[in-house]
Design a protein around this motif. Structure first.
Motif, PDB file in Angstrom:
ATOM      1  N   LYS A 113      -8.495  -1.971  -4.655  1.00 13.70           N
ATOM      2  CA  LYS A 113      -7.108  -1.792  -4.270  1.00 13.70           C
ATOM      3  C   LYS A 113      -6.288  -1.366  -5.485  1.00 13.70           C
ATOM      4  O   LYS A 113      -6.422  -1.934  -6.565  1.00 13.70           O
ATOM      5  CB  LYS A 113      -6.556  -3.099  -3.710  1.00 13.70           C
ATOM      6  N   GLN A 164       0.106  -1.101  -3.062  1.00 17.85           N
ATOM      7  CA  GLN A 164       0.599  -1.491  -1.743  1.00 17.85           C
ATOM      8  C   GLN A 164       2.037  -1.042  -1.644  1.00 17.85           C
ATOM      9  O   GLN A 164       2.789  -1.124  -2.628  1.00 17.85           O
ATOM     10  CB  GLN A 164       0.490  -3.000  -1.537  1.00 17.85           C
ATOM     11  N   LYS A 165       2.415  -0.574  -0.498  1.00 17.80           N
ATOM     12  CA  LYS A 165       3.735   0.029  -0.367  1.00 17.80           C
ATOM     13  C   LYS A 165       4.368  -0.325   0.965  1.00 17.80           C
ATOM     14  O   LYS A 165       3.728  -0.281   2.010  1.00 17.80           O
ATOM     15  CB  LYS A 165       3.571   1.546  -0.473  1.00 17.80           C
ATOM     16  N   ARG A 203       1.562  -0.699   3.626  1.00 17.58           N
ATOM     17  CA  ARG A 203       0.319   0.069   3.576  1.00 17.58           C
ATOM     18  C   ARG A 203      -0.381  -0.236   2.255  1.00 17.58           C
ATOM     19  O   ARG A 203       0.242  -0.258   1.204  1.00 17.58           O
ATOM     20  CB  ARG A 203       0.633   1.562   3.680  1.00 17.58           C
ATOM     21  N   SER A 204      -1.650  -0.475   2.339  1.00 19.87           N
ATOM     22  CA  SER A 204      -2.423  -0.753   1.132  1.00 19.87           C
ATOM     23  C   SER A 204      -3.265   0.456   0.775  1.00 19.87           C
ATOM     24  O   SER A 204      -3.774   1.147   1.652  1.00 19.87           O
ATOM     25  CB  SER A 204      -3.323  -1.969   1.341  1.00 19.87           C
ATOM     26  N   TYR A 205      -3.413   0.678  -0.516  1.00 21.84           N
ATOM     27  CA  TYR A 205      -4.141   1.850  -0.991  1.00 21.84           C
ATOM     28  C   TYR A 205      -5.400   1.422  -1.738  1.00 21.84           C
ATOM     29  O   TYR A 205      -5.352   0.560  -2.606  1.00 21.84           O
ATOM     30  CB  TYR A 205      -3.239   2.676  -1.917  1.00 21.84           C
ATOM     31  N   GLN A 236      -6.560   4.241   3.122  1.00 20.61           N
ATOM     32  CA  GLN A 236      -5.309   3.509   3.291  1.00 20.61           C
ATOM     33  C   GLN A 236      -5.489   2.564   4.467  1.00 20.61           C
ATOM     34  O   GLN A 236      -6.074   2.928   5.477  1.00 20.61           O
ATOM     35  CB  GLN A 236      -4.160   4.479   3.570  1.00 20.61           C
ATOM     36  N   GLN A 292      -3.443  -0.106   7.020  1.00 22.80           N
ATOM     37  CA  GLN A 292      -2.138  -0.563   7.481  1.00 22.80           C
ATOM     38  C   GLN A 292      -2.289  -1.259   8.829  1.00 22.80           C
ATOM     39  O   GLN A 292      -3.054  -0.832   9.688  1.00 22.80           O
ATOM     40  CB  GLN A 292      -1.184   0.632   7.620  1.00 22.80           C
ATOM     41  N   ALA A 312      -6.272  -6.798   2.613  1.00 20.95           N
ATOM     42  CA  ALA A 312      -5.654  -5.593   2.088  1.00 20.95           C
ATOM     43  C   ALA A 312      -4.165  -5.616   2.359  1.00 20.95           C
ATOM     44  O   ALA A 312      -3.372  -5.062   1.617  1.00 20.95           O
ATOM     45  CB  ALA A 312      -6.277  -4.358   2.733  1.00 20.95           C
ATOM     46  N   VAL A 313      -3.798  -6.257   3.418  1.00 18.87           N
ATOM     47  CA  VAL A 313      -2.388  -6.336   3.758  1.00 18.87           C
ATOM     48  C   VAL A 313      -1.914  -7.767   3.604  1.00 18.87           C
ATOM     49  O   VAL A 313      -1.075  -8.243   4.326  1.00 18.87           O
ATOM     50  CB  VAL A 313      -2.143  -5.839   5.189  1.00 18.87           C
ATOM     51  N   ASN A 346      -0.071  -9.248   1.669  1.00 24.68           N
ATOM     52  CA  ASN A 346       1.299  -9.563   1.346  1.00 24.68           C
ATOM     53  C   ASN A 346       2.234  -9.607   2.540  1.00 24.68           C
ATOM     54  O   ASN A 346       3.396  -9.921   2.415  1.00 24.68           O
ATOM     55  CB  ASN A 346       1.848  -8.575   0.321  1.00 24.68           C
TER      56      ASN A 346
END
Length: 284
Positions: A132, A135-136, A145-147, A163, A165, A230-231, A233
């Motif tokens: 990872k 994250q945005k 969205r996680s990258y 990505q 999400q 991944a998400v 947060n």
DNA sequence: AGTATTTGACCGAT
DNA sequence: ATCGGTCAAATACT
């Protein structure tokens, strides 16, 4: 580099190959449209298989065009001097951060047609290790969205990324968009190849989409690869609960595991997925 | 200590 | 001007 310079670097028949692929893509799109006309009542036994085949053909075309494009980019890079990775003017004036390479190529990802989207409600094993890197919060999207990039991006120059999400329609689902092909050595299966596992393509909306269990063996054991984290947060407490739930749910029953492609209008428009901008592709 | 993740900043694209 | 993809320092984890 000018368009003419790039054109001269392309192998003979390059444009013809791209056009043929584009024609094949259009044909597959038409076939997909026909399949979309199949309501649940008038589906024949081979509908799911046909849909899978359509997706595989589309994936092959996508990869072929990506490969052609990659070759083109490589040729273009060979023409560029190493000094092309220089600090931008703004950066050198700012001095706030360490120098960063030019992101000209990086930002081609926005609207990148060489991608495919997968929707899953659980962690799936795409046979690759991911790291990872960001994250945005996305405007007009509820969930961040996680990258991820391939772990071997720097060691082996692998350009694959993805990505992740959470789905707007169903927060229990994760929309995973893959970019680029894995070129790293540990590749045993590409994401598309992994779809040869029991899996279904849905041409319906997310809410009404067909779903089928994915091979349980494809669960990812590695923490870094878990989509629910991944998400994380979104809500740490929620994600922790989810992670445990998914792990436990898998041990007790695989009913919670679904993996399917969705080219319906709610999540991924099939036409969008197939919408290579041929003009741009040829001139870029 | 080495590796992975988080997160704010940077900056190109639109 | 805004959005979104990436970087990289700080932090967490093993």
């Amino acid at each position: 580099m000018s368009f003419r310079d790039e054109e001269s670097l392309r192998p003979p028949g390059w444009s013809a190959a791209v056009k043929d692929l584009a024609h094949g893509r259009d044909s597959v799109a038409k076939l997909a449209s026909l399949l979309q006309l199949c309501s649940p009542e008038n589906q024949w036994p081979g509908t799911a298989t046909a849909a899978l085949l359509v997706e595989e053909i589309m994936g092959s075309i996508t990869k072929a065009m990506a490969a052609l494009d990659a070759g083109n980019v490589m040729a273009a890079n060979q023409m560029d001097s190493p000094s092309s990775c220089v600090t931008s003017n703004k950066q050198s004036a700012g001095v706030k951060r360490k120098t960063q390479g030019t992101r000209t190529a990086v930002y081609r990802k926005r609207g990148n047609p060489y991608s495919w989207t997968r929707i899953t409600s659980a962690t799936i094993d795409d046979q690759h290790t991911w790291r990872k890197y960001g994250q945005k919060e996305i405007y007009s999207a509820t969930y961040p969205r996680s990258y991820f990039r391939c772990t071997h991006k720097y060691s082996q120059g692998c350009r694959a990324s993805k990505q992740v999400q959470r789905s707007e329609e169903d927060p229990a689902l994760f929309v995973i968009t893959y970019f680029g092909e894995h070129t790293c050595a540990d590749t045993t299966k590409t994401p598309l190849a992994s779809l040869r596992e029991p899996c279904i393509i849905s041409f319906e909306s997310t809410n009404g989409g067909n779903r089928e269990k994915e091979n349980p063996s494809s669960l990812q054991p590695l923490k870094q690869e878990s989509e629910e984290e991944a998400v994380s947060n979104i809500s740490s407490a929620d994600s922790q609960h989810m992670g445990a739930e998914i792990a436990g749910g898998y041990n007790e029953s695989a009913s919670g595991l679904h993996s399917f492609f969705n080219y319906g209008t709610d999540v991924v428009n099939f036409e969008d997925l197939l919408s290579f901008d041929l003009t741009e592709f040829l001139q870029d």
